[in-house]
Design an enzyme around this catalytic site. Structure first.
Site, PDB file in Angstrom:
ATOM      1  N   ASP A   1       0.851  -1.206   0.000  1.00  0.00           N
ATOM      2  CA  ASP A   1       0.000   0.000   0.000  1.00  0.00           C
ATOM      3  C   ASP A   1       0.880   1.246   0.000  1.00  0.00           C
ATOM      4  O   ASP A   1       2.110   1.150   0.063  1.00  0.00           O
ATOM      5  CB  ASP A   1      -0.977  -0.006   1.198  1.00  0.00           C
ATOM      6  CG  ASP A   1      -0.279  -0.247   2.540  1.00  0.00           C
ATOM      7  OD1 ASP A   1       0.947   0.014   2.631  1.00  0.00           O
ATOM      8  OD2 ASP A   1      -0.942  -0.689   3.484  1.00  0.00           O
TER       9      ASP A   1
ATOM     10  N   ASN B   1      -8.048  -2.708  13.985  1.00  0.00           N
ATOM     11  CA  ASN B   1      -9.440  -3.004  13.616  1.00  0.00           C
ATOM     12  C   ASN B   1      -9.530  -4.168  12.624  1.00  0.00           C
ATOM     13  O   ASN B   1     -10.573  -4.388  12.021  1.00  0.00           O
ATOM     14  CB  ASN B   1     -10.113  -1.748  13.032  1.00  0.00           C
ATOM     15  CG  ASN B   1      -9.431  -1.280  11.747  1.00  0.00           C
ATOM     16  OD1 ASN B   1      -8.494  -1.903  11.262  1.00  0.00           O
ATOM     17  ND2 ASN B   1      -9.912  -0.167  11.193  1.00  0.00           N
TER      18      ASN B   1
ATOM     19  N   HIS C   1      -7.792  -4.452   9.827  1.00  0.00           N
ATOM     20  CA  HIS C   1      -7.518  -4.142   8.416  1.00  0.00           C
ATOM     21  C   HIS C   1      -6.279  -4.884   7.926  1.00  0.00           C
ATOM     22  O   HIS C   1      -5.375  -5.217   8.698  1.00  0.00           O
ATOM     23  CB  HIS C   1      -7.415  -2.625   8.168  1.00  0.00           C
ATOM     24  CG  HIS C   1      -6.245  -1.944   8.790  1.00  0.00           C
ATOM     25  ND1 HIS C   1      -6.323  -0.678   9.333  1.00  0.00           N
ATOM     26  CD2 HIS C   1      -4.945  -2.311   8.940  1.00  0.00           C
ATOM     27  CE1 HIS C   1      -5.136  -0.319   9.772  1.00  0.00           C
ATOM     28  NE2 HIS C   1      -4.277  -1.289   9.549  1.00  0.00           N
TER      29      HIS C   1
ATOM     30  N   GLU D   1      -9.852  -1.558   4.870  1.00  0.00           N
ATOM     31  CA  GLU D   1     -10.498  -1.351   6.160  1.00  0.00           C
ATOM     32  C   GLU D   1     -11.720  -2.270   6.299  1.00  0.00           C
ATOM     33  O   GLU D   1     -12.189  -2.840   5.299  1.00  0.00           O
ATOM     34  CB  GLU D   1     -10.940   0.117   6.278  1.00  0.00           C
ATOM     35  CG  GLU D   1      -9.811   1.130   6.221  1.00  0.00           C
ATOM     36  CD  GLU D   1      -9.069   1.282   7.546  1.00  0.00           C
ATOM     37  OE1 GLU D   1      -9.059   0.336   8.365  1.00  0.00           O
ATOM     38  OE2 GLU D   1      -8.474   2.366   7.762  1.00  0.00           O
TER      39      GLU D   1
HETATM   40  P1  PGA Z   1       1.976  -2.068  12.498  1.00  0.00           P
HETATM   41  O1  PGA Z   1       0.768  -1.835  11.507  1.00  0.00           O
HETATM   42  O2  PGA Z   1       2.793  -3.178  11.953  1.00  0.00           O
HETATM   43  O3  PGA Z   1       2.698  -0.763  12.491  1.00  0.00           O
HETATM   44  O4  PGA Z   1       1.390  -2.414  13.834  1.00  0.00           O
HETATM   45  C1  PGA Z   1      -0.067  -2.870  11.126  1.00  0.00           C
HETATM   46  C2  PGA Z   1      -1.297  -2.290  10.483  1.00  0.00           C
HETATM   47  O5  PGA Z   1      -1.901  -1.376  11.067  1.00  0.00           O
HETATM   48  O6  PGA Z   1      -1.667  -2.746   9.406  1.00  0.00           O
END
Ligand code: PGA
Length: 243
Positions: free
Chosen positions: A67, A134, A136, A141
Site C-alpha cells: 500500500d 481493527n 484491516h 479497512e
Molecule cells: P503495524 O501496523 O505493523 O505498524 O502495527 C499494522 C497495520 O496497522 O496494518
C-alpha cells in the site's frame, strides 16, 4: 488458518526469516507482497543480514509494496515505499526495477491501479501482512469487499490516528492506495504477522469471532495456506484451544 506461537519476539523473528529464506531457495523467482509498519521491522533486518551473509538472495524475486499513503510530500520518510527501501530493499540484492510501488501522486489513479494489478499477473506467491487494530489488511479497512481490486481508499479515523507513529509530523494521511483483498486472499501463501500486547484483542477476535468483512483479517481463516505468527504477547488472550 494455521497458528504458530512463539515464546519470544526473537524466536518469532527467527522463525519467519527462516521460512522466508526457505521459500526463496525453493523458488528464487518468488513474487512477494510486503507491508511496511512496525511489525516486520526485525524480520526485514534479519533478511538483510541473511543476504549479507550469503545465506539467501532476492536477485531473481520481485517485491510489491502492499500500500501507499496519499497526500504526503514525495520525500516524506513515512511513505511506505521509502520505509521499505530503508528497511529492506536497499539492503538486499533485489534489482530496483523488481521493486514495485504504488504512486498516489499519479494524475490518473484508476489506470495506475489497474496496471499494478496487471503487473502482479497470476498472483502473489507469498504475502506478508501486519494486522490493524481493527483487523484491516493493508489499507483494506473493515467493510472492504472480498473481491476488491487495487484502488484508492479512505482510511478510518482510528487508522489515521494510529499512523501517527510512522510520521515525524501531524499531517497524517487520510487516504491511500492499497492492493485489494482479491489479490491478498488469492495469494498462494499468506503470513499474517502479529507482535506485541496491543494486537492481542484483534488476534483473538480474528481467530474466534465471525468470519466476515467487518474484520478483514478473519477472512484468512478460509484461505487454504494462511499462517498466523504470534509472539507471546500477541497471543496473550488466546487459550489452549486456540492452538
Ligand atoms: P503495524 O501496523 O505493523 O505498524 O502495527 C499494522 C497495520 O496497522 O496494518
Amino acid at each position: 488458518m494455521n497458528v504458530l506461537r512463539f515464546d519470544s519476539a526473537t524466536q518469532w523473528t527467527q522463525a519467519i526469516a527462516s521460512l522466508w529464506r526457505d521459500r526463496l531457495r525453493s523458488n528464487p523467482n518468488l513474487k512477494i507482497c510486503l507491508p511496511s509498519g512496525i511489525t516486520p521491522v526485525d524480520v526485514y533486518a534479519e533478511m538483510s543480514r541473511s543476504v549479507r551473509a550469503g545465506l539467501v538472495s532476492f536477485a531473481r524475486s520481485s517485491i510489491f509494496a502492499l500500500d501507499e499513503f496519499g497526500g504526503l510530500a514525495v520525500d516524506d520518510p513515512g511513505r511506505t515505499s521509502r520505509t521499505l527501501r530503508r528497511q529492506l530493499i536497499d539492503a538486499v540484492d533485489l534489482p530496483l526495477p523488481a521493486f514495485h510501488i504504488l504512486d498516489p501522486d499519479t494524475a490518473d489513479i484508476s489506470p495506475h491501479c489497474a496496471a499494478y494489478e496487471a503487473t502482479i499477473g497470476d498472483g502473489f506467491d507469498l504475502v506478508l501482512l501486519g494486522i490493524g487494530l481493527n483487523g484491516h489488511l493493508g489499507m483494506n479497512e473493515p467493510g472492504s469487499p472480498i473481491d476488491s481490486p487495487t484502488r484508492r481508499v479512505e482510511l478510518h479515523d482510528s487508522t489515521v490516528q494510529s499512523s501517527a507513529r510512522y510520521f515525524a509530523h501531524q499531517n497524517l494521511p487520510r487516504w491511500g492506495l492499497t492492493v485489494g483483498l482479491k489479490a491478498l486472499l488469492g495469494a498462494r501463501e499468506v503470513w499474517l504477522l502479529a507482535k506485541g500486547a496491543a494486537k492481542a484483542a484483534i488476534v483473538r477476535e480474528t481467530l474466534r469471532g465471525e468470519i466476515g468483512v467487518s474484520n478483514p483479517a478473519s477472512l484468512l481463516r478460509r484461505h487454504p495456506n494462511a499462517w498466523l505468527f504470534l509472539d507471546a504477547e500477541a497471543g496473550g488472550l488466546l487459550d489452549a484451544a486456540d492452538h
